[in-house]
Design a protein around this motif. Structure first.
Motif, PDB file in Angstrom:
ATOM      1  N   LEU A 136       0.838  -1.202   0.000  1.00 14.44           N
ATOM      2  CA  LEU A 136       0.000   0.000   0.000  1.00 14.44           C
ATOM      3  C   LEU A 136       0.877   1.258   0.000  1.00 14.44           C
ATOM      4  CD1 LEU A 136      -2.869   1.144   0.172  1.00 14.44           C
ATOM      5  CD2 LEU A 136      -2.718   0.987   2.655  1.00 14.44           C
ATOM      6  N   TYR A 137       1.964   1.191   0.754  1.00 19.70           N
ATOM      7  CA  TYR A 137       2.875   2.339   0.869  1.00 19.70           C
ATOM      8  C   TYR A 137       3.863   2.388  -0.299  1.00 19.70           C
ATOM      9  CZ  TYR A 137       4.859   5.967   3.896  1.00 19.70           C
ATOM     10  OH  TYR A 137       5.251   7.161   4.430  1.00 19.70           O
ATOM     11  N   ARG A 138       3.808   1.389  -1.143  1.00 19.17           N
ATOM     12  CA  ARG A 138       4.669   1.222  -2.326  1.00 19.17           C
ATOM     13  C   ARG A 138       6.152   1.089  -2.016  1.00 19.17           C
ATOM     14  NH1 ARG A 138       4.609   4.376  -7.504  1.00 19.17           N
ATOM     15  NH2 ARG A 138       5.561   2.507  -8.317  1.00 19.17           N
ATOM     16  N   PHE A 139       6.449   0.389  -0.896  1.00 23.70           N
ATOM     17  CA  PHE A 139       7.841  -0.016  -0.695  1.00 23.70           C
ATOM     18  C   PHE A 139       8.162  -1.074  -1.747  1.00 23.70           C
ATOM     19  CE2 PHE A 139       7.302   1.372   3.873  1.00 23.70           C
ATOM     20  CZ  PHE A 139       8.121   2.471   3.723  1.00 23.70           C
ATOM     21  N   TYR A 140       7.108  -1.794  -2.146  1.00 24.56           N
ATOM     22  CA  TYR A 140       7.194  -2.763  -3.238  1.00 24.56           C
ATOM     23  C   TYR A 140       5.950  -2.579  -4.096  1.00 24.56           C
ATOM     24  CZ  TYR A 140      10.535  -5.091  -0.133  1.00 24.56           C
ATOM     25  OH  TYR A 140      11.585  -5.380   0.681  1.00 24.56           O
ATOM     26  N   LEU A 174       1.517   9.917  -1.841  1.00 28.89           N
ATOM     27  CA  LEU A 174       1.207   8.673  -1.135  1.00 28.89           C
ATOM     28  C   LEU A 174       1.611   8.811   0.334  1.00 28.89           C
ATOM     29  CD1 LEU A 174      -0.044   6.039  -2.085  1.00 28.89           C
ATOM     30  CD2 LEU A 174       2.252   5.119  -2.389  1.00 28.89           C
ATOM     31  N   ARG A 175       2.774   9.367   0.582  1.00 28.86           N
ATOM     32  CA  ARG A 175       3.246   9.559   1.962  1.00 28.86           C
ATOM     33  C   ARG A 175       2.385  10.570   2.722  1.00 28.86           C
ATOM     34  NH1 ARG A 175       9.482   8.446   2.705  1.00 28.86           N
ATOM     35  NH2 ARG A 175       9.503   6.523   1.516  1.00 28.86           N
ATOM     36  N   ASP A 176       1.908  11.579   1.985  1.00 23.42           N
ATOM     37  CA  ASP A 176       1.027  12.559   2.625  1.00 23.42           C
ATOM     38  C   ASP A 176      -0.307  11.911   3.003  1.00 23.42           C
ATOM     39  OD1 ASP A 176       2.930  14.484   2.392  1.00 23.42           O
ATOM     40  OD2 ASP A 176       2.009  15.502   0.671  1.00 23.42           O
ATOM     41  N   GLY A 235      -0.598   7.564   7.046  1.00 17.86           N
ATOM     42  CA  GLY A 235       0.131   7.668   8.308  1.00 17.86           C
ATOM     43  C   GLY A 235       0.294   6.280   8.871  1.00 17.86           C
ATOM     44  N   MET A 236       1.443   6.046   9.501  1.00 15.85           N
ATOM     45  CA  MET A 236       1.716   4.693   9.975  1.00 15.85           C
ATOM     46  C   MET A 236       2.131   4.727  11.440  1.00 15.85           C
ATOM     47  SD  MET A 236       3.020   1.519   8.669  1.00 15.85           S
ATOM     48  CE  MET A 236       4.437   0.524   8.881  1.00 15.85           C
ATOM     49  N   VAL A 237       1.507   3.864  12.239  1.00 15.66           N
ATOM     50  CA  VAL A 237       2.000   3.642  13.603  1.00 15.66           C
ATOM     51  C   VAL A 237       2.558   2.220  13.603  1.00 15.66           C
ATOM     52  CG1 VAL A 237       1.467   3.569  16.064  1.00 15.66           C
ATOM     53  CG2 VAL A 237       0.280   5.205  14.592  1.00 15.66           C
ATOM     54  N   ARG A 289       6.249  17.012  15.814  1.00 19.35           N
ATOM     55  CA  ARG A 289       6.173  17.999  14.731  1.00 19.35           C
ATOM     56  C   ARG A 289       6.555  17.408  13.379  1.00 19.35           C
ATOM     57  NH1 ARG A 289       5.928  23.307  14.307  1.00 19.35           N
ATOM     58  NH2 ARG A 289       6.115  23.617  16.545  1.00 19.35           N
ATOM     59  N   TYR A 290       7.371  16.357  13.410  1.00 22.87           N
ATOM     60  CA  TYR A 290       7.783  15.681  12.180  1.00 22.87           C
ATOM     61  C   TYR A 290       6.570  15.267  11.340  1.00 22.87           C
ATOM     62  CZ  TYR A 290      10.381  12.510   9.135  1.00 22.87           C
ATOM     63  OH  TYR A 290      10.933  11.892   8.045  1.00 22.87           O
ATOM     64  N   GLY A 291       5.433  15.006  12.000  1.00 22.48           N
ATOM     65  CA  GLY A 291       4.212  14.624  11.293  1.00 22.48           C
ATOM     66  C   GLY A 291       3.680  15.727  10.391  1.00 22.48           C
ATOM     67  N   ARG A 292       3.899  16.973  10.810  1.00 22.55           N
ATOM     68  CA  ARG A 292       3.482  18.127   9.983  1.00 22.55           C
ATOM     69  C   ARG A 292       4.329  19.327  10.404  1.00 22.55           C
ATOM     70  NH1 ARG A 292      -0.847  21.820  10.616  1.00 22.55           N
ATOM     71  NH2 ARG A 292      -1.875  20.411  12.084  1.00 22.55           N
ATOM     72  N   ALA A 324       0.748  10.674  18.487  1.00 22.73           N
ATOM     73  CA  ALA A 324       0.622  12.140  18.451  1.00 22.73           C
ATOM     74  C   ALA A 324       1.091  12.686  17.103  1.00 22.73           C
ATOM     75  CB  ALA A 324       1.435  12.760  19.589  1.00 22.73           C
ATOM     76  N   ARG A 325       2.172  12.115  16.574  1.00 27.17           N
ATOM     77  CA  ARG A 325       2.698  12.524  15.262  1.00 27.17           C
ATOM     78  C   ARG A 325       1.644  12.300  14.190  1.00 27.17           C
ATOM     79  NH1 ARG A 325       7.902   9.273  13.594  1.00 27.17           N
ATOM     80  NH2 ARG A 325       8.890  10.718  15.031  1.00 27.17           N
ATOM     81  N   THR A 326       0.956  11.169  14.285  1.00 27.33           N
ATOM     82  CA  THR A 326      -0.068  10.836  13.295  1.00 27.33           C
ATOM     83  C   THR A 326      -1.306  11.711  13.469  1.00 27.33           C
ATOM     84  OG1 THR A 326       0.781   8.587  13.314  1.00 27.33           O
ATOM     85  CG2 THR A 326      -1.351   8.912  12.311  1.00 27.33           C
ATOM     86  N   LEU A 354      -1.236  14.762  14.430  1.00 29.85           N
ATOM     87  CA  LEU A 354      -0.850  16.057  13.862  1.00 29.85           C
ATOM     88  C   LEU A 354      -0.850  16.010  12.335  1.00 29.85           C
ATOM     89  CD1 LEU A 354       0.115  18.846  14.862  1.00 29.85           C
ATOM     90  CD2 LEU A 354       2.448  18.049  14.481  1.00 29.85           C
ATOM     91  N   LYS A 355      -0.363  14.897  11.806  1.00 27.80           N
ATOM     92  CA  LYS A 355      -0.297  14.738  10.352  1.00 27.80           C
ATOM     93  C   LYS A 355      -1.711  14.644   9.762  1.00 27.80           C
ATOM     94  CE  LYS A 355       1.560  11.651   6.802  1.00 27.80           C
ATOM     95  NZ  LYS A 355       2.452  10.521   6.496  1.00 27.80           N
ATOM     96  N   ALA A 356      -2.632  14.025  10.516  1.00 27.91           N
ATOM     97  CA  ALA A 356      -4.035  13.870  10.102  1.00 27.91           C
ATOM     98  C   ALA A 356      -4.195  13.345   8.681  1.00 27.91           C
ATOM     99  CB  ALA A 356      -4.797  15.184  10.283  1.00 27.91           C
TER     100      ALA A 356
END
Ligand code: ADP
Ligand code: ADP
Length: 229
Positions: free
Chosen positions: A50-54, A76-78, A81-83, A99-102, A152-154, A156-158
């Motif tokens: 789904l994340y297209r690592f492959y 795709l990355r935007d 979000g992955m925990v 903050r890295y999330g956004r 929390a990062r996720t 924020l990224k929403a």
């Protein structure tokens, strides 16, 4: 937004050993679908595709009807979000890691996300308890606390899509229940794919897919799968 469809997906890391042998399922926008199954069944491979690592070798994966192979890596990355199971954090403050999330988020937004994950009280802490660059001492975070930082990062990224890849499996039972509650809050009304070992951690999923030997062995709700046991 964020409806996921897997259509007859085939994948192998090694051509001699197929991992996914024709998998089809939907995660309707805003819903939660869980993939459960024994170790090695191919559950994490589904999230990597789904994340297209492959890329899939046969079949297709679409998001809102668009083939993921036609989407840029950035969008795709935007969108996702992955925990993960083991959260690896930057050797900087909890606030920095959230903050890295956004990166454009305000201080208030970072703090609000920390509060939702119940880590507002140590937002200035250093995850490993020591920052080699500034030589400062801080609090060393437990595995559960690191998971809260990832949550929390996720928050924020929403992102429209959330992948919870065995997000609670590395935690003790008490911590697991607390984190589960935070995860339920974050996944509410968000398209969510949960990867889990045990049926007991996916009670709230709209559908549960049991993966075995690269195929969907069973599917249903928590109640219907328990009844079939
Ligand atoms: P699960 O998440 O259900 O435990 P995975 O999707 O991680 O399973 O892995 C499925 C199978 O693919 C396992 O047998 C694993 O050893 C193998 N596998 C995973 N990643 C790779 C890789 N990068 N290269 C080769 N084999 C892999
Ligand atoms: P970049 O390479 O653009 O910095 P990352 O993939 O490292 O992006 O992180 C961007 C977002 O994706 C972050 O919110 C992070 O939590 C999430 N993320 C990090 N690793 C993974 C992963 N293995 N699978 C899915 N999402 C991830």
């Amino acid at each position: 937004r964020g409806a996921i469809a897997f259509r007859d997906v085939h994948f192998s890391y090694d051509p001699a050993r197929p991992i996914l042998k024709g998998i089809s399922f939907d995660v309707p926008a805003g819903r939660t679908v869980a993939i459960v199954g024994p170790s090695g069944a191919g559950k994490s491979t589904i999230s990597r595709l789904l994340y297209r690592f492959y890329d899939v070798q046969e079949g297709a994966i679409t998001i809102d009807g668009q083939d993921v192979r036609a989407v840029t890596q950035k969008s795709l990355r935007d969108a996702i979000g992955m925990v993960p199971q083991d959260t690896v954090l930057f050797n900087d403050t909890v606030a920095y890691n959230i903050r890295y999330g956004r990166p454009s988020a305000t201080e208030e937004e970072v703090f609000a996300a920390a509060e939702i994950a119940q880590i507002g009280h140590f937002i200035r802490a250093l995850p490993e308890g020591f920052d080699t660059r500034v030589g400062e001492r801080g609090l060393k975070l437990s595995g559960g606390e690191k998971q809260r930082v990832a949550i929390a990062r996720t928050v924020l990224k929403a992102p429209p899509i959330l992948i919870l890849d065995e997000a609670t499996s590395a935690l003790d039972t008490t911590t697991e229940h607390e984190i589960q509650a935070a995860l339920d809050t974050v996944s509410k009304n968000r398209t969510t794919l949960v990867i889990a070992h045990r049926l007991s951690t996916v009670i709230n999923a709209d559908e549960i897919i049991v993966l075995r030997d690269g195929l969907i062995a069973e599917r249903g709700t928590h109640a219907s799968l328990l009844a079939a046991d």
